[in-house]
Enzyme design. Sequence first.
Site, PDB file in Angstrom:
ATOM      1  CE  LYS A 213      -2.835   2.230   0.776  1.00 36.70           C
ATOM      2  NZ  LYS A 213      -4.818   3.233  -0.516  1.00 36.70           N
ATOM      3  NE  ARG A 220      -1.436   9.535  -9.074  1.00 41.04           N
ATOM      4  CZ  ARG A 220      -1.843   9.573 -10.328  1.00 41.04           C
ATOM      5  NH1 ARG A 220      -0.922   8.794 -11.170  1.00 41.04           N
ATOM      6  NH2 ARG A 220      -2.301  10.074 -10.178  1.00 41.04           N
ATOM      7  CB  CYS A 267      -3.678   8.425   0.310  1.00 38.98           C
ATOM      8  SG  CYS A 267      -5.666   8.450   0.720  1.00 38.98           S
ATOM      9  CE  LYS A 328      -8.942  12.753  -7.006  1.00 36.60           C
ATOM     10  NZ  LYS A 328      -7.989  11.097  -7.215  1.00 36.60           N
TER      11      LYS A 328
END
Length: 417
Positions: A213, A220, A267, A328
């Site tokens: 995870k 990214r 995240c 975003k």
Amino acid sequence: MPNSLTVSVIGLGYIGLPTAAMFASRRTRVIGVDVNPLAVDTINAGGIHIVEPELDMIVRAAVSAGHLRATLSPEPADAFLIAVPTPFRDDHEPDMRHVRAAVESIAPVLTKGNVVILESTSPVGATESLIGWLAAARPDLVFPRKTGDVCDVHVAYCPERVLPGQVVRELVINDRIIGGVTPACAERAASVYSIFVTGELLRTDVRTAEMCKLTENAFRDVNIAFANELSLICDRLGISVWELIRLANRHPRVDILQPGCGVGGHCIAVDPWFIVSKTPEEARLIRTAREVNDDKPRWVRDKVAAAVDELAANDRQPRIACLGLAFKPDIDDLRESPALGIACALAERFPGRVMAVEPNIEALPKSLGGRATLVELEEALEQADVLVLLVDHKPFRKIRPSLRAGQRLVDTRGIWA
Ligand code: SAJ
């Protein structure tokens, strides 16, 4: 087909509630647990307290059919899924308080044959700590160990990997990592998820699952940092980073992401720190990527300030328009948003001169309200001397404004540049 399993989801937030709803939509009996009475009441009334497309319909149907019920304290069940937040502290160390509280709250109601699954993004070793907390609270039960398959309660670590805005779809179709403390634990957990997941259930051990995870989001983050660093380099060298990336991506093995005003959300800007805090000596690239991305909003603010100062030198009181506040494109989520942070900093530095355009919200958040005005795109384009494109929402992408004389543009997403 209804199944006889009772699933309890601890933490009814952005992941827990959709997960509870998906089980319930397959006619599984679900007991959702949350410490927030407002969330519990809202869900029991068939509503939702978070924004996620399609979720409201599914929750309403599940509650009215009697498959989903929310409560403030845990009750006996067959499977317990823990999906509570794991933020980091000021020193970037993971804060496991919520996980520990959740674990200690379910301990009294655990019985032989249960399975406990941790879903919260966690540092490597978290599931082993969880077993320690359970074992301390319930010395009468046998918990699994890496060696030997004999236990009363199975334990697994199964992270989510869904994209906000597409949670309902991705929860079902994404492949899922199933980390079992033992192979039998992995099988138990897999059988729970097979109730609604159509993606592949990939079995592994807990430490690999925990690291997987973190690795996905760190991957990214590092790739976005590469794009953000390129944007700084290109600015210095007088090259369009957008054209550069477009051309470089025509190489068959190059796929550079897009620079922006910074990395937001709960995240990607958090999880890489869980790797850095465990292995600070080794995680040099991952740490640097975090620092590069965290510094991008400052760079944007400096660019805007330079444009304002330049105009102000000609005896003007330049007005600034911040286009986009969300973290975003095409969502209304302002939490941990670098765009919002930039708008707040500009409003503080240039009082009374900042407008904001955010097509996805009705009112400015507290942090910006009173210090900036929420306006329509047309008004901003007409009135502002400095346009700061922070988020490439669809309505912004649809147009291509022509700048009037003296109007400046800081385009962090390259849609009008
Ligand atoms: N961003 C860029 N440039 C890009 C792509 C993204 O600047 O080319 C920025 C976005 O504007 C945003 C931030 O990065 O501020 C994060 O956005 P995102 O769309 O990359 O990711 P999240 O935070 O919405 O969701 C991520 C996903 N992880 C990966 O793609 C590896 C999702 O699958 C995870 O489930 C989620 O984190 C999570 O919960 O961990």
